[in-house]
Design an enzyme around this catalytic site. Structure first.
Site, PDB file in Angstrom:
ATOM      1  N   GLU A  58      34.709  16.305 -18.711  1.00 16.67           N
ATOM      2  CA  GLU A  58      33.566  16.902 -18.025  1.00 16.67           C
ATOM      3  C   GLU A  58      33.126  15.984 -16.883  1.00 16.67           C
ATOM      4  O   GLU A  58      32.368  15.030 -17.107  1.00 16.67           O
ATOM      5  CB  GLU A  58      32.394  17.095 -18.997  1.00 16.67           C
ATOM      6  CG  GLU A  58      32.681  18.033 -20.136  1.00 16.67           C
ATOM      7  CD  GLU A  58      31.408  18.640 -20.721  1.00 16.67           C
ATOM      8  OE1 GLU A  58      31.290  19.862 -20.681  1.00 16.67           O
ATOM      9  OE2 GLU A  58      30.536  17.881 -21.174  1.00 16.67           O
TER      10      GLU A  58
ATOM     11  N   GLU B 120      25.354  13.562 -21.053  1.00 14.48           N
ATOM     12  CA  GLU B 120      23.892  13.480 -21.170  1.00 14.48           C
ATOM     13  C   GLU B 120      23.495  12.504 -22.264  1.00 14.48           C
ATOM     14  O   GLU B 120      22.466  11.819 -22.150  1.00 14.48           O
ATOM     15  CB  GLU B 120      23.310  14.890 -21.413  1.00 14.48           C
ATOM     16  CG  GLU B 120      23.424  15.744 -20.152  1.00 14.48           C
ATOM     17  CD  GLU B 120      23.662  17.222 -20.397  1.00 14.48           C
ATOM     18  OE1 GLU B 120      23.426  17.710 -21.511  1.00 14.48           O
ATOM     19  OE2 GLU B 120      24.114  17.895 -19.443  1.00 14.48           O
TER      20      GLU B 120
ATOM     21  N   SER C 296      30.266  23.650 -15.051  1.00 16.26           N
ATOM     22  CA  SER C 296      30.064  24.857 -14.253  1.00 16.26           C
ATOM     23  C   SER C 296      31.182  25.890 -14.403  1.00 16.26           C
ATOM     24  O   SER C 296      31.543  26.559 -13.437  1.00 16.26           O
ATOM     25  CB  SER C 296      29.844  24.496 -12.777  1.00 16.26           C
ATOM     26  OG  SER C 296      28.657  23.721 -12.636  1.00 16.26           O
TER      27      SER C 296
ATOM     28  N   ASN D 105      28.046  24.823 -25.484  1.00 14.41           N
ATOM     29  CA  ASN D 105      27.091  23.746 -25.773  1.00 14.41           C
ATOM     30  C   ASN D 105      25.719  24.208 -25.289  1.00 14.41           C
ATOM     31  O   ASN D 105      25.462  24.240 -24.098  1.00 14.41           O
ATOM     32  CB  ASN D 105      27.541  22.475 -25.049  1.00 14.41           C
ATOM     33  CG  ASN D 105      26.534  21.349 -25.189  1.00 14.41           C
ATOM     34  OD1 ASN D 105      25.589  21.431 -25.970  1.00 14.41           O
ATOM     35  ND2 ASN D 105      26.741  20.287 -24.417  1.00 14.41           N
ATOM     36  N   TRP D 106      24.872  24.560 -26.249  1.00 13.57           N
ATOM     37  CA  TRP D 106      23.570  25.117 -25.876  1.00 13.57           C
ATOM     38  C   TRP D 106      22.585  24.058 -25.397  1.00 13.57           C
ATOM     39  O   TRP D 106      21.502  24.398 -24.901  1.00 13.57           O
ATOM     40  CB  TRP D 106      22.962  25.873 -27.057  1.00 13.57           C
ATOM     41  CG  TRP D 106      23.659  27.154 -27.414  1.00 13.57           C
ATOM     42  CD1 TRP D 106      24.852  27.621 -26.920  1.00 13.57           C
ATOM     43  CD2 TRP D 106      23.198  28.138 -28.340  1.00 13.57           C
ATOM     44  NE1 TRP D 106      25.150  28.833 -27.488  1.00 13.57           N
ATOM     45  CE2 TRP D 106      24.155  29.180 -28.365  1.00 13.57           C
ATOM     46  CE3 TRP D 106      22.064  28.249 -29.168  1.00 13.57           C
ATOM     47  CZ2 TRP D 106      24.013  30.305 -29.176  1.00 13.57           C
ATOM     48  CZ3 TRP D 106      21.926  29.371 -29.967  1.00 13.57           C
ATOM     49  CH2 TRP D 106      22.889  30.384 -29.969  1.00 13.57           C
ATOM     50  N   LYS D 107      22.922  22.782 -25.600  1.00 16.05           N
ATOM     51  CA  LYS D 107      22.019  21.674 -25.218  1.00 16.05           C
ATOM     52  C   LYS D 107      20.634  21.911 -25.830  1.00 16.05           C
ATOM     53  O   LYS D 107      20.546  22.489 -26.913  1.00 16.05           O
ATOM     54  CB  LYS D 107      22.001  21.534 -23.694  1.00 16.05           C
ATOM     55  CG  LYS D 107      23.430  21.452 -23.123  1.00 16.05           C
ATOM     56  CD  LYS D 107      23.504  21.048 -21.685  1.00 16.05           C
ATOM     57  CE  LYS D 107      24.963  21.015 -21.249  1.00 16.05           C
ATOM     58  NZ  LYS D 107      25.149  20.501 -19.887  1.00 16.05           N
TER      59      LYS D 107
ATOM     60  N   GLY E 247      26.245  21.441 -14.638  1.00 13.76           N
ATOM     61  CA  GLY E 247      24.962  22.058 -14.294  1.00 13.76           C
ATOM     62  C   GLY E 247      24.695  22.125 -12.795  1.00 13.76           C
ATOM     63  O   GLY E 247      23.584  22.430 -12.372  1.00 13.76           O
TER      64      GLY E 247
ATOM     65  N   HIS F  48      28.900  13.288 -25.043  1.00 10.82           N
ATOM     66  CA  HIS F  48      28.517  14.078 -23.866  1.00 10.82           C
ATOM     67  C   HIS F  48      27.853  13.176 -22.827  1.00 10.82           C
ATOM     68  O   HIS F  48      27.122  12.252 -23.175  1.00 10.82           O
ATOM     69  CB  HIS F  48      27.579  15.211 -24.283  1.00 10.82           C
ATOM     70  CG  HIS F  48      27.421  16.229 -23.202  1.00 10.82           C
ATOM     71  ND1 HIS F  48      26.596  16.022 -22.120  1.00 10.82           N
ATOM     72  CD2 HIS F  48      28.023  17.423 -23.003  1.00 10.82           C
ATOM     73  CE1 HIS F  48      26.696  17.066 -21.315  1.00 10.82           C
ATOM     74  NE2 HIS F  48      27.554  17.929 -21.818  1.00 10.82           N
TER      75      HIS F  48
ATOM     76  N   GLY G 165      28.283  25.116 -20.697  1.00 12.86           N
ATOM     77  CA  GLY G 165      26.853  24.877 -20.817  1.00 12.86           C
ATOM     78  C   GLY G 165      26.060  26.125 -20.480  1.00 12.86           C
ATOM     79  O   GLY G 165      25.908  27.043 -21.293  1.00 12.86           O
ATOM     80  N   GLY G 166      25.559  26.191 -19.250  1.00  8.35           N
ATOM     81  CA  GLY G 166      24.671  27.279 -18.831  1.00  8.35           C
ATOM     82  C   GLY G 166      25.180  28.675 -19.159  1.00  8.35           C
ATOM     83  O   GLY G 166      24.426  29.521 -19.674  1.00  8.35           O
TER      84      GLY G 166
HETATM   85  P1  13P Z   1      27.448  23.586 -17.404  1.00  3.83           P
HETATM   86  O1  13P Z   1      28.464  24.610 -17.830  1.00  3.83           O
HETATM   87  O2  13P Z   1      26.045  24.093 -17.436  1.00  3.83           O
HETATM   88  O3  13P Z   1      27.829  22.922 -16.133  1.00  3.83           O
HETATM   89  O4  13P Z   1      27.478  22.432 -18.545  1.00  3.83           O
HETATM   90  C1  13P Z   1      28.694  21.890 -18.917  1.00  3.83           C
HETATM   91  C2  13P Z   1      28.474  21.015 -20.097  1.00  3.83           C
HETATM   92  O5  13P Z   1      27.840  19.985 -19.997  1.00  3.83           O
HETATM   93  C3  13P Z   1      29.015  21.449 -21.387  1.00  3.83           C
HETATM   94  O6  13P Z   1      28.943  20.431 -22.335  1.00  3.83           O
END
Ligand code: 13P
Length: 249
Positions: free
Chosen positions: A166, A96, A212, A9-11, A172, A94, A233-234
């Site tokens: 999640e 967010e 993470s 997920n590149w956000k 993050g 998600h 994510g990251g």
């Molecule tokens: P991180 O891997 O950066 O913690 O993000 C997880 C995430 O929100 C994937 O959708």
């Protein structure tokens, strides 16, 4: 055997040039695991990503969509628009989206319906905040998120649903759920599904862990029996790290 999946997920990261660079780097990686691999760039880069990756085994998926088919919803994107640029899978719910954009269980139920009606596969996300975990309320929170958004569906709909647990406190932050915490919650999620739809459905749905996940912890988390992959994510923003996670199976 449940499908193993690793989705990036590149956000809200990467413009067009950065997307092209990252995709080129991803294409140079060698996959040694059986996991399905997906990446979710931003809306503006979906078409380019799809064109570049359509003959590979990396699927390009979307991060969100609106529930309406079309109309006066300035700034929104519909399921049919996603399909028109090659998208077959969409992430919904998600944390967010829930936290910053006010997406409620009720809105998410409508989004899930719209996605499934358009034959999109859904990666449905949910998870508790730290206060829920500390107060021991995490299972009840997760159960209600799943029930409120998904339990109006017929059992057959779950062929097109992937779940992604999640925990918000792990997103993050660099702090992952321990493999045991992930396994306990995934087993609870499967039991919740089984109580409603029966063991066959529950055992066929892939449940991903997100929060993470990094190359140095993926193997241990993915090694748990009820963890069928990850939503990353990251670490998905770096091709070497992402494929190290893909190959952790
Ligand atoms: P991180 O891997 O950066 O913690 O993000 C997880 C995430 O929100 C994937 O959708």
């Amino acid at each position: 055997m449940r499908q193993q999946i690793v989705a990036g997920n590149w956000k809200m990261n990467n413009d067009l040039a950065q997307t092209e660079t990252l995709i080129t780097n991803l294409k140079n990686q060698v996959k040694t695991s059986k996991a399905e691999v997906m990446i979710a760039p931003t809306f503006t880069n979906l078409w380019q990503a799809y064109q570049t990756l359509k003959d590979t085994d990396i699927e390009v998926i979307a991060q969100n969509m609106h529930f309406a088919a079309n109309g006066a919803y300035t700034g929104e994107i519909s399921a049919s628009m996603l399909k028109s640029v090659g998208v077959k899978t969409v992430i919904l719910g998600h944390s967010e989206r829930r936290e910053y954009f006010g997406e409620t269980d009720e809105i998410l139920a409508k989004k899930v319906d719209a996605a499934l009606a358009n034959e999109l596969r859904v990666i449905f996300c949910f998870g508790e905040v730290l206060a829920d975990r500390k107060s021991g309320n995490h299972e009840a929170v997760v159960e209600s998120q799943i029930k409120n958004a998904l339990f109006h569906l017929e059992a057959s709909a779950f062929k097109n649903i992937v779940l992604a647990y999640e925990p918000v406190w792990a997103i993050g932050t660099g702090e992952t759920a321990s493999p045991e915490q992930a396994q306990d919650m995934h087993a609870f999620i499967r039991k919740t599904l089984s109580n409603k739809y029966g063991a066959d459905v529950a055992n066929s749905v892939s449940i991903l862990y997100g929060g993470s996940v990094k190359p140095n912890n993926a193997q241990e988390i993915f090694g748990k029996p009820d963890v069928d992959g990850g939503l990353i994510g990251g670490a998905a923003l770096n091709a070497d790290d992402f494929f190290a996670i893909v190959n952790a199976f």
